[in-house]
Write an enzyme that holds these catalytic residues in place. Structure first.
Site, PDB file in Angstrom:
ATOM      1  N   THR A  81      39.123  30.747 -34.829  1.00  0.00           N
ATOM      2  CA  THR A  81      40.505  31.223 -34.765  1.00  0.00           C
ATOM      3  C   THR A  81      40.591  32.710 -35.090  1.00  0.00           C
ATOM      4  OG1 THR A  81      42.602  31.116 -35.956  1.00  0.00           O
ATOM      5  CG2 THR A  81      40.713  30.316 -37.138  1.00  0.00           C
ATOM      6  N   TYR A 139      43.037  28.365 -44.594  1.00  0.00           N
ATOM      7  CA  TYR A 139      42.676  27.907 -43.248  1.00  0.00           C
ATOM      8  C   TYR A 139      41.671  28.868 -42.609  1.00  0.00           C
ATOM      9  CZ  TYR A 139      43.049  27.312 -38.193  1.00  0.00           C
ATOM     10  OH  TYR A 139      42.746  27.166 -36.859  1.00  0.00           O
TER      11      TYR A 139
HETATM   12  N1  LIG Z   1      46.583  25.190 -32.199  1.00  0.00           N
HETATM   13  C1  LIG Z   1      46.299  26.466 -32.400  1.00  0.00           C
HETATM   14  O1  LIG Z   1      47.144  27.335 -32.214  1.00  0.00           O
HETATM   15  C2  LIG Z   1      44.910  26.871 -32.828  1.00  0.00           C
HETATM   16  C3  LIG Z   1      44.602  28.244 -32.965  1.00  0.00           C
HETATM   17  C4  LIG Z   1      43.311  28.598 -33.338  1.00  0.00           C
HETATM   18  C5  LIG Z   1      42.339  27.630 -33.552  1.00  0.00           C
HETATM   19  N2  LIG Z   1      42.658  26.307 -33.424  1.00  0.00           N
HETATM   20  C6  LIG Z   1      41.616  25.295 -33.667  1.00  0.00           C
HETATM   21  O2  LIG Z   1      41.599  24.368 -32.588  1.00  0.00           O
HETATM   22  C7  LIG Z   1      41.186  23.084 -33.048  1.00  0.00           C
HETATM   23  C8  LIG Z   1      42.119  22.014 -32.511  1.00  0.00           C
HETATM   24  O3  LIG Z   1      43.439  22.300 -32.913  1.00  0.00           O
HETATM   25  P1  LIG Z   1      44.716  21.514 -32.316  1.00  0.00           P
HETATM   26  O4  LIG Z   1      45.824  22.490 -32.200  1.00  0.00           O
HETATM   27  O5  LIG Z   1      44.304  20.740 -31.129  1.00  0.00           O
HETATM   28  O6  LIG Z   1      45.056  20.541 -33.530  1.00  0.00           O
HETATM   29  P2  LIG Z   1      45.344  18.970 -33.568  1.00  0.00           P
HETATM   30  O7  LIG Z   1      45.768  18.668 -34.966  1.00  0.00           O
HETATM   31  O8  LIG Z   1      46.226  18.592 -32.452  1.00  0.00           O
HETATM   32  O9  LIG Z   1      43.896  18.374 -33.295  1.00  0.00           O
HETATM   33  C9  LIG Z   1      42.921  18.180 -34.287  1.00  0.00           C
HETATM   34  C10 LIG Z   1      42.282  16.818 -34.016  1.00  0.00           C
HETATM   35  O10 LIG Z   1      41.204  16.615 -34.944  1.00  0.00           O
HETATM   36  C11 LIG Z   1      41.333  15.320 -35.517  1.00  0.00           C
HETATM   37  N3  LIG Z   1      40.694  15.397 -36.845  1.00  0.00           N
HETATM   38  C12 LIG Z   1      41.074  16.159 -37.895  1.00  0.00           C
HETATM   39  N4  LIG Z   1      40.216  15.992 -38.914  1.00  0.00           N
HETATM   40  C13 LIG Z   1      39.266  15.107 -38.496  1.00  0.00           C
HETATM   41  C14 LIG Z   1      38.109  14.548 -39.096  1.00  0.00           C
HETATM   42  N5  LIG Z   1      37.741  14.846 -40.346  1.00  0.00           N
HETATM   43  N6  LIG Z   1      37.365  13.688 -38.368  1.00  0.00           N
HETATM   44  C15 LIG Z   1      37.711  13.369 -37.091  1.00  0.00           C
HETATM   45  N7  LIG Z   1      38.795  13.868 -36.487  1.00  0.00           N
HETATM   46  C16 LIG Z   1      39.563  14.734 -37.178  1.00  0.00           C
HETATM   47  C17 LIG Z   1      42.816  15.032 -35.532  1.00  0.00           C
HETATM   48  O11 LIG Z   1      43.137  13.651 -35.593  1.00  0.00           O
HETATM   49  C18 LIG Z   1      43.256  15.668 -34.211  1.00  0.00           C
HETATM   50  O12 LIG Z   1      43.137  14.757 -33.132  1.00  0.00           O
HETATM   51  C19 LIG Z   1      41.128  23.172 -34.574  1.00  0.00           C
HETATM   52  O13 LIG Z   1      39.760  23.301 -34.945  1.00  0.00           O
HETATM   53  C20 LIG Z   1      41.887  24.440 -34.897  1.00  0.00           C
HETATM   54  O14 LIG Z   1      41.412  25.057 -36.072  1.00  0.00           O
HETATM   55  C21 LIG Z   1      43.929  25.904 -33.070  1.00  0.00           C
HETATM   56  O1  LIG Z   2      60.074  29.965 -35.715  1.00  0.00           O
HETATM   57  C1  LIG Z   2      59.343  30.962 -35.560  1.00  0.00           C
HETATM   58  C2  LIG Z   2      57.941  30.838 -35.420  1.00  0.00           C
HETATM   59  C3  LIG Z   2      57.188  31.999 -35.283  1.00  0.00           C
HETATM   60  N1  LIG Z   2      57.794  33.219 -35.273  1.00  0.00           N
HETATM   61  C4  LIG Z   2      56.980  34.429 -35.079  1.00  0.00           C
HETATM   62  O2  LIG Z   2      56.240  34.247 -33.881  1.00  0.00           O
HETATM   63  C5  LIG Z   2      54.949  34.834 -33.973  1.00  0.00           C
HETATM   64  C6  LIG Z   2      53.915  33.758 -33.711  1.00  0.00           C
HETATM   65  O3  LIG Z   2      53.957  32.782 -34.763  1.00  0.00           O
HETATM   66  P1  LIG Z   2      53.287  31.338 -34.640  1.00  0.00           P
HETATM   67  O4  LIG Z   2      53.575  30.762 -33.308  1.00  0.00           O
HETATM   68  O5  LIG Z   2      53.704  30.561 -35.850  1.00  0.00           O
HETATM   69  O6  LIG Z   2      51.730  31.643 -34.676  1.00  0.00           O
HETATM   70  P2  LIG Z   2      50.869  32.532 -35.707  1.00  0.00           P
HETATM   71  O7  LIG Z   2      51.472  32.549 -37.046  1.00  0.00           O
HETATM   72  O8  LIG Z   2      50.598  33.837 -35.036  1.00  0.00           O
HETATM   73  O9  LIG Z   2      49.512  31.682 -35.845  1.00  0.00           O
HETATM   74  C7  LIG Z   2      48.901  30.995 -34.753  1.00  0.00           C
HETATM   75  O10 LIG Z   2      47.887  31.772 -34.183  1.00  0.00           O
HETATM   76  C8  LIG Z   2      46.766  32.023 -35.025  1.00  0.00           C
HETATM   77  C9  LIG Z   2      45.790  32.852 -34.242  1.00  0.00           C
HETATM   78  O11 LIG Z   2      46.343  34.118 -33.944  1.00  0.00           O
HETATM   79  C10 LIG Z   2      46.151  30.704 -35.431  1.00  0.00           C
HETATM   80  O12 LIG Z   2      45.067  30.948 -36.270  1.00  0.00           O
HETATM   81  C11 LIG Z   2      47.168  29.843 -36.152  1.00  0.00           C
HETATM   82  O13 LIG Z   2      46.592  28.592 -36.424  1.00  0.00           O
HETATM   83  C12 LIG Z   2      48.359  29.665 -35.268  1.00  0.00           C
HETATM   84  O14 LIG Z   2      49.382  28.983 -35.997  1.00  0.00           O
HETATM   85  C13 LIG Z   2      54.880  35.449 -35.371  1.00  0.00           C
HETATM   86  O15 LIG Z   2      55.239  36.800 -35.270  1.00  0.00           O
HETATM   87  C14 LIG Z   2      55.959  34.693 -36.155  1.00  0.00           C
HETATM   88  O16 LIG Z   2      56.519  35.429 -37.206  1.00  0.00           O
HETATM   89  C15 LIG Z   2      59.164  33.346 -35.397  1.00  0.00           C
HETATM   90  O17 LIG Z   2      59.710  34.458 -35.398  1.00  0.00           O
HETATM   91  N2  LIG Z   2      59.906  32.202 -35.544  1.00  0.00           N
END
Ligand SMILES: NC(=O)c1ccc[n+]([C@@H]2O[C@H](COP(=O)([O-])OP(=O)(O)OC[C@H]3O[C@@H](n4cnc5c(N)ncnc54)[C@H](O)[C@@H]3O)[C@@H](O)[C@H]2O)c1
Ligand SMILES: O=c1ccn([C@@H]2O[C@H](COP(=O)(O)OP(=O)(O)O[C@H]3O[C@H](CO)[C@@H](O)[C@H](O)[C@H]3O)[C@@H](O)[C@H]2O)c(=O)[nH]1
Length: 340
Positions: A118, A142
């Site tokens: 991330t 995180y």
């Molecule tokens: N969503 C984002 O914006 C974002 C941004 C950057 C990185 N990531 C990374 O992407 C990956 C997936 O995120 P997501 O948004 O799909 O989240 P999500 O919560 O939808 O998916 C995570 C999945 O992992 C499973 N899980 C969690 N802990 C587990 C464990 N110990 N054993 C087996 N399964 C487990 C959950 O049940 C779920 O299905 C994560 O590693 C997260 O750190 C997400």
């Molecule tokens: O209700 C809301 C939600 C978000 N924001 C703004 O929107 C932008 C994006 O926010 P958000 O969508 O919450 O994402 P981030 O806080 O940027 O974080 C995301 O993106 C990161 C990578 O850049 C990941 O690591 C995190 O897991 C993921 O939550 C930021 O400026 C926030 O302040 C608002 O103004 N109002």
């Protein structure tokens, strides 16, 4: 057919990656504890093993049983404020989970790994756009746990001949363009999901956290990447590793930033109605702007994003969020679909 273990494959991004693997001719096998994921996110015919990725024996036996040649590791906990309130749970799940996965992979002789990292590993970047060799100074548990997991994977790579691609995602958003999967958890906090909820009348307004940043319109700027493009980046990373490519740590974004107000305007265009918003103070821990240098993933993995537009991301997210609710189960129907 190459089989691939997908941890967290019942979640938002993992379920999209499962579809991309199927589309590209791979055979995914999902390992998920369903803590935040849902069984129905795993397509029919894809094996689902319900269990904890920290269980190295389970990982090894699953890899062996399905003769997997590689793993994609999505399973993690990822809600930033929750990580601040519950750091021990976050360190356990994200670090012990990665440790269990690596132990299982090494035991089963599987040495190719694509890892979900991330942009949170960078913390507040000194310079923008942010390059992969920028200092990593996470500002919450995180991001810290994900950085530690990257380092753990790096050590395993050196000692045990594991090759890996760690993809540092920027702001992941959108939903499957064909409407097969998307974010399924209620109570969204991510901007695009919140704005879609407001456009659909599920909340009265979007709270904009700060309009006094040093950005063009004063609101926070992020590099939003379509979840379907992110999924194909994983397939490209897998292909790179299967072809004997070297280990890489790469940003995954488009290299362009959009402000909060620009996102709200895009949602208004897609929805054809206004999205009310109110300005509030800055949210603690929010960097003003986060934008990727994203050349590496294109040049080194040959990634060709297909949905590189804010309007596309927003319209796919809105279509998913506004989809008709699943029909209620009739008496006598099984509550859960059986899996192999
Ligand atoms: N969503 C984002 O914006 C974002 C941004 C950057 C990185 N990531 C990374 O992407 C990956 C997936 O995120 P997501 O948004 O799909 O989240 P999500 O919560 O939808 O998916 C995570 C999945 O992992 C499973 N899980 C969690 N802990 C587990 C464990 N110990 N054993 C087996 N399964 C487990 C959950 O049940 C779920 O299905 C994560 O590693 C997260 O750190 C997400
Ligand atoms: O209700 C809301 C939600 C978000 N924001 C703004 O929107 C932008 C994006 O926010 P958000 O969508 O919450 O994402 P981030 O806080 O940027 O974080 C995301 O993106 C990161 C990578 O850049 C990941 O690591 C995190 O897991 C993921 O939550 C930021 O400026 C926030 O302040 C608002 O103004 N109002």
């Amino acid at each position: 057919m190459t089989r691939v273990l997908v941890t967290g494959g019942a979640g938002y991004i993992g379920s999209q990656a499962v579809l991309a693997l199927l589309d590209a001719g791979y055979q995914p096998v999902v390992l998920d504890d369903l803590s935040t994921g849902l069984r129905e996110a795993v397509p029919e015919g894809v094996p689902l093993v319900v269990g904890d990725v920290a269980d190295a024996n389970l990982v090894a036996s699953t890899l062996r049983a399905h003769r997997a040649e590689a793993a994609m590791h999505f399973a993690a906990s990822l809600v930033v404020p929750e990580s601040v309130a519950q750091p021990l749970a976050y360190w356990r799940n994200n670090l012990a989970g990665t440790l269990g996965l690596l132990e299982g992979c090494v035991a089963a002789g599987v040495r190719r790994l694509v890892f979900s990292s991330t942009a949170a590993v960078y913390g507040i970047p000194d310079t923008l756009p942010v390059r992969e060799d920028a200092p990593c100074r996470p500002i919450n548990p995180y991001g810290a746990s994900k950085l530690a997991a990257e380092r753990l994977i790096g050590d395993a790579a050196t000692a045990h001949g594991v090759s890996f691609v760690a993809l540092r995602y920027f702001n992941v958003a959108g939903a499957d363009p064909a409407g097969r999967t998307g974010r399924r958890r209620p109570g969204a906090t991510h901007l695009i999901a919140v704005a879609c909820d407001a456009a659909l009348g599920r909340r009265d307004a979007v709270t904009v956290y700060g309009d006094d940043y040093d950005t063009p319109d004063g609101t926070g700027v992020r590099d939003y990447v379509h979840v379907a493009d992110l999924a194909t980046a994983h397939v490209a990373a897998l292909r790179h590793l299967l072809e004997g490519g070297r280990s890489l740590t790469l940003n995954c974004g488009y290299g362009r930033g959009h402000s909060v107000l620009a996102v709200l305007r895009a949602v208004e265009r897609a929805a054809g109605r206004p999205v009310p918003h109110r300005i509030a103070p800055r949210r603690a821990g929010d960097p003003p702007a986060v934008i990727a240098v994203a050349d590496g993933v294109r040049q080194l993995l040959g990634w060709h994003p297909m949905h590189d537009s804010l309007d596309r991301i927003v319209s796919d997210a809105l279509a998913w969020e506004g989809r008709p609710a699943a029909p209620p189960l009739l008496p006598g129907q099984p509550a859960e679909r059986a899996h192999a």
